[in-house]
Design a protein around this motif. Structure first.
Motif, PDB file in Angstrom:
ATOM      1  N   HIS A 273       0.536  -1.046   0.202  1.00 15.45           N
ATOM      2  CA  HIS A 273      -0.428   0.661   0.436  1.00 15.45           C
ATOM      3  C   HIS A 273       0.814   1.427   0.399  1.00 15.45           C
ATOM      4  N   ALA A 274       1.767   1.557   0.455  1.00 21.55           N
ATOM      5  CA  ALA A 274       2.907   2.270   1.027  1.00 21.55           C
ATOM      6  C   ALA A 274       3.245   2.705  -0.644  1.00 21.55           C
ATOM      7  N   ASN A 275       3.252   1.653  -1.634  1.00 18.98           N
ATOM      8  CA  ASN A 275       3.695   2.152  -3.245  1.00 18.98           C
ATOM      9  C   ASN A 275       2.946   3.005  -3.229  1.00 18.98           C
ATOM     10  N   SER A 276       1.924   3.471  -3.751  1.00 17.92           N
ATOM     11  CA  SER A 276       0.336   4.025  -4.035  1.00 17.92           C
ATOM     12  C   SER A 276       1.677   5.263  -3.537  1.00 17.92           C
ATOM     13  N   ALA A 277       1.582   5.782  -2.066  1.00 15.63           N
ATOM     14  CA  ALA A 277       1.972   7.100  -1.912  1.00 15.63           C
ATOM     15  C   ALA A 277       3.477   7.571  -1.686  1.00 15.63           C
ATOM     16  N   VAL A 278       3.883   6.743  -2.412  1.00 12.63           N
ATOM     17  CA  VAL A 278       5.523   7.083  -2.558  1.00 12.63           C
ATOM     18  C   VAL A 278       5.598   8.015  -4.001  1.00 12.63           C
ATOM     19  N   ASN A 279       4.990   7.255  -5.345  1.00 13.69           N
ATOM     20  CA  ASN A 279       4.924   8.445  -6.260  1.00 13.69           C
ATOM     21  C   ASN A 279       4.917   9.360  -6.862  1.00 13.69           C
ATOM     22  N   PRO A 280       4.107  10.172  -5.817  1.00 13.38           N
ATOM     23  CA  PRO A 280       4.175  11.996  -5.583  1.00 13.38           C
ATOM     24  C   PRO A 280       4.910  11.930  -5.572  1.00 13.38           C
ATOM     25  N   VAL A 281       6.001  11.232  -4.337  1.00 15.19           N
ATOM     26  CA  VAL A 281       7.330  12.396  -3.874  1.00 15.19           C
ATOM     27  C   VAL A 281       8.544  11.955  -4.957  1.00 15.19           C
ATOM     28  N   VAL A 282       8.578  10.823  -5.754  1.00 17.58           N
ATOM     29  CA  VAL A 282       9.446  10.404  -6.800  1.00 17.58           C
ATOM     30  C   VAL A 282       8.869  11.085  -7.817  1.00 17.58           C
ATOM     31  N   TYR A 283       8.122  11.867  -8.045  1.00 14.47           N
ATOM     32  CA  TYR A 283       7.160  12.813  -9.125  1.00 14.47           C
ATOM     33  C   TYR A 283       7.897  14.038  -9.064  1.00 14.47           C
ATOM     34  N   ALA A 284       8.046  14.518  -7.803  1.00 17.06           N
ATOM     35  CA  ALA A 284       8.755  15.411  -7.182  1.00 17.06           C
ATOM     36  C   ALA A 284      10.046  15.575  -7.088  1.00 17.06           C
ATOM     37  N   CYS A 285      10.353  14.764  -7.399  1.00 13.90           N
ATOM     38  CA  CYS A 285      12.330  14.659  -6.963  1.00 13.90           C
ATOM     39  C   CYS A 285      12.568  14.221  -8.369  1.00 13.90           C
ATOM     40  N   ARG A 286      11.968  13.931  -8.758  1.00  8.84           N
ATOM     41  CA  ARG A 286      12.513  13.229 -10.323  1.00  8.84           C
ATOM     42  C   ARG A 286      12.529  14.328 -11.479  1.00  8.84           C
ATOM     43  N   ILE A 287      10.882  14.182 -11.993  1.00  8.95           N
ATOM     44  CA  ILE A 287      10.649  15.309 -12.759  1.00  8.95           C
ATOM     45  C   ILE A 287      10.242  16.630 -12.600  1.00  8.95           C
ATOM     46  N   PRO A 288      10.905  17.442 -13.269  1.00  7.99           N
ATOM     47  CA  PRO A 288      11.401  18.923 -13.581  1.00  7.99           C
ATOM     48  C   PRO A 288       9.667  19.389 -13.529  1.00  7.99           C
ATOM     49  N   LYS A 289       8.887  18.885 -14.605  1.00  8.92           N
ATOM     50  CA  LYS A 289       8.000  19.818 -15.068  1.00  8.92           C
ATOM     51  C   LYS A 289       6.581  19.103 -13.923  1.00  8.92           C
ATOM     52  N   ILE A 290       6.777  18.288 -13.195  1.00 10.56           N
ATOM     53  CA  ILE A 290       5.542  18.194 -12.176  1.00 10.56           C
ATOM     54  C   ILE A 290       6.233  19.180 -10.338  1.00 10.56           C
ATOM     55  N   ARG A 291       7.237  19.018 -10.413  1.00  7.60           N
ATOM     56  CA  ARG A 291       8.241  19.598  -9.487  1.00  7.60           C
ATOM     57  C   ARG A 291       7.155  21.307  -9.113  1.00  7.60           C
ATOM     58  N   GLN A 292       7.679  21.555 -10.547  1.00  8.62           N
ATOM     59  CA  GLN A 292       7.516  23.075 -10.388  1.00  8.62           C
ATOM     60  C   GLN A 292       5.876  22.843 -10.359  1.00  8.62           C
ATOM     61  N   ALA A 293       5.089  22.414 -11.102  1.00  9.73           N
ATOM     62  CA  ALA A 293       3.310  22.701 -10.574  1.00  9.73           C
ATOM     63  C   ALA A 293       3.245  22.034  -9.944  1.00  9.73           C
ATOM     64  N   TYR A 294       4.013  21.696  -8.369  1.00  4.73           N
ATOM     65  CA  TYR A 294       3.714  21.400  -6.973  1.00  4.73           C
ATOM     66  C   TYR A 294       4.125  22.791  -6.743  1.00  4.73           C
ATOM     67  N   SER A 295       5.092  23.838  -6.732  1.00 10.32           N
ATOM     68  CA  SER A 295       5.628  24.915  -6.332  1.00 10.32           C
ATOM     69  C   SER A 295       4.059  25.741  -6.393  1.00 10.32           C
ATOM     70  N   GLN A 296       3.739  26.251  -7.758  1.00  4.79           N
ATOM     71  CA  GLN A 296       3.192  26.407  -8.356  1.00  4.79           C
ATOM     72  C   GLN A 296       1.363  26.488  -8.006  1.00  4.79           C
ATOM     73  N   ILE A 297       1.227  25.182  -7.847  1.00  4.63           N
ATOM     74  CA  ILE A 297      -0.140  24.864  -6.391  1.00  4.63           C
ATOM     75  C   ILE A 297       0.390  24.954  -4.907  1.00  4.63           C
ATOM     76  N   TRP A 298       1.033  25.319  -4.434  1.00  7.61           N
ATOM     77  CA  TRP A 298       1.336  25.568  -3.063  1.00  7.61           C
ATOM     78  C   TRP A 298       1.279  26.801  -3.240  1.00  7.61           C
ATOM     79  N   ARG A 299       1.743  27.982  -4.266  1.00  9.79           N
ATOM     80  CA  ARG A 299       2.365  29.033  -3.466  1.00  9.79           C
ATOM     81  C   ARG A 299       0.607  29.976  -4.046  1.00  9.79           C
TER      82      ARG A 299
END
Length: 343
Positions: A273-299
């Motif tokens: 079950h933890a695998n489903s919670a880890v994937n968003p962290v991998v996207y944030a750390c490894r894929i720049p576009k998604i990381r930038q989108a995360y930052s925009q959403i939080w701002r």
């Protein structure tokens, strides 16, 4: 298992479920809202499909895993239906990962025909096939391959006027031979083997092209390699989190209930079950576009929060900085390469 261990297990399941829901909602919002023209890239469709499957794990699979441990008493048919939902979501994750691997392979090995092949219509058709197959494979026990002892017990007990449904557990209705021979070897290991071969082929090809290409082309190939590494990491984490539980099912089938302790089995369930919670962290750390989108959403969230508290000056300043960042990002995108490799 001791009472304190059960409480710890349940508490961890609740935390994992919350992380699955919040993290994967953020992924979907990041792709659908935070990344401009994201759905021109088939890979984003499949990432959203994987995020939806992971979100449903938090909403449905985790609560069902807790309930399907003898906490509810329902008819065996309903118990079987609820158990199959978990199998459907697992299969959806596997097939979404397979679609991502095939997409990256086609992008690299058929660059001239890729845009013609990976149209939005065909991508949506591929997603429909993935989820339809997931339902067919996950609901296979409903068509007869189930634990027959549960069915026999049900038919015997229904003759009694004071029939009380037995406690519902996953392995009371799902057959271990089905879980090992069909689900593990056929529906999980076979796609994982195909994906492994695809990624080996991708990395082998990229390595050869990097040695032969000019410096200008190497920059694009390096971006492609970093993205492939990120998506391969998601695959490795999936295999590492799910295979231990399937191996435990193999031990239960071949060596009996004494082969796996209850605590070990619960650890395997938590890991899957933890695998489903880890994937968003991998996207944030490894894929720049998604990381930038995360930052925009939080701002944007912080802006709304400050506005709600009446801090108009902070709200205005952050909004201006957001607009400037968006304009800069838009300017960079117009001069960058297309697709995921822009960043």
């Amino acid at each position: 298992m001791a009472e304190w261990s059960w409480v710890a297990y349940t508490a961890l399941e609740v935390l994992i479920a919350l992380a699955c829901c919040l993290g994967n909602v953020l992924v979907v919002c990041a792709v659908c809202i935070g990344i401009r023209d994201s759905f021109r890239e088939p890979t984003f469709f499949f990432i959203v499909s994987l995020a939806v499957a992971d979100f449903l794990v938090g909403v449905a699979a985790v609560p069902l895993a807790v309930l399907l441990d003898g906490w509810v008493s329902v008819t065996p048919d309903l118990c079987l239906l609820l158990s199959c939902v978990v199998l459907v979501l697992t299969q959806a994750s596997v097939l979404s990962l397979l679609a991502i691997a095939v997409d990256r392979y086609l992008r690299l090995h058929t660059p001239l025909r890729y845009k013609a092949l990976a149209t939005q219509r065909r991508t949506l058709m591929a997603l429909s096939v993935c989820w339809t197959l997931s339902c067919l494979l996950g609901f296979t026990p409903l068509f007869g391959w189930r634990n027959q002892s549960s069915l026999a017990s049900d038919s015997t007990n229904t003759t009694s006027s004071s029939f009380i449904p037995p406690p519902c557990t996953f392995l009371s209705v799902i057959s271990l031979p089905f879980m090992v021979y069909f689900n593990f070897l056929g529906c999980v290991m076979a796609p994982l083997l195909v994906m492994t071969l695809l990624y080996i082929r991708i990395f082998w090809s990229l390595q050869g092209r990097l040695k032969e290409s000019c410096p200008q082309a190497q920059a694009s190939l390096l971006r492609e390699k970093r993205l492939a590494c990120s998506l391969a990491l998601v695959l490795i984490l999936f295999a590492g989190c799910w295979i231990p539980l399937h191996l435990m099912n193999c031990l239960l089938l071949f060596h009996g209930p004494q082969a796996v302790t209850r605590g070990t089995l619960y650890t395997g369930i938590l890991l899957s079950h933890a695998n489903s919670a880890v994937n968003p962290v991998v996207y944030a750390c490894r894929i720049p576009k998604i990381r930038q989108a995360y930052s925009q959403i939080w701002r944007h969230f912080i802006v709304r929060l400050n506005c709600c508290h009446g801090d108009k000056q902070v709200c205005q300043s952050i909004t201006i900085s957001q607009d400037n960042a968006t304009e800069t990002s838009g300017s960079n995108k117009r001069t960058a390469a297309f697709g995921l490799n822009e960043t």
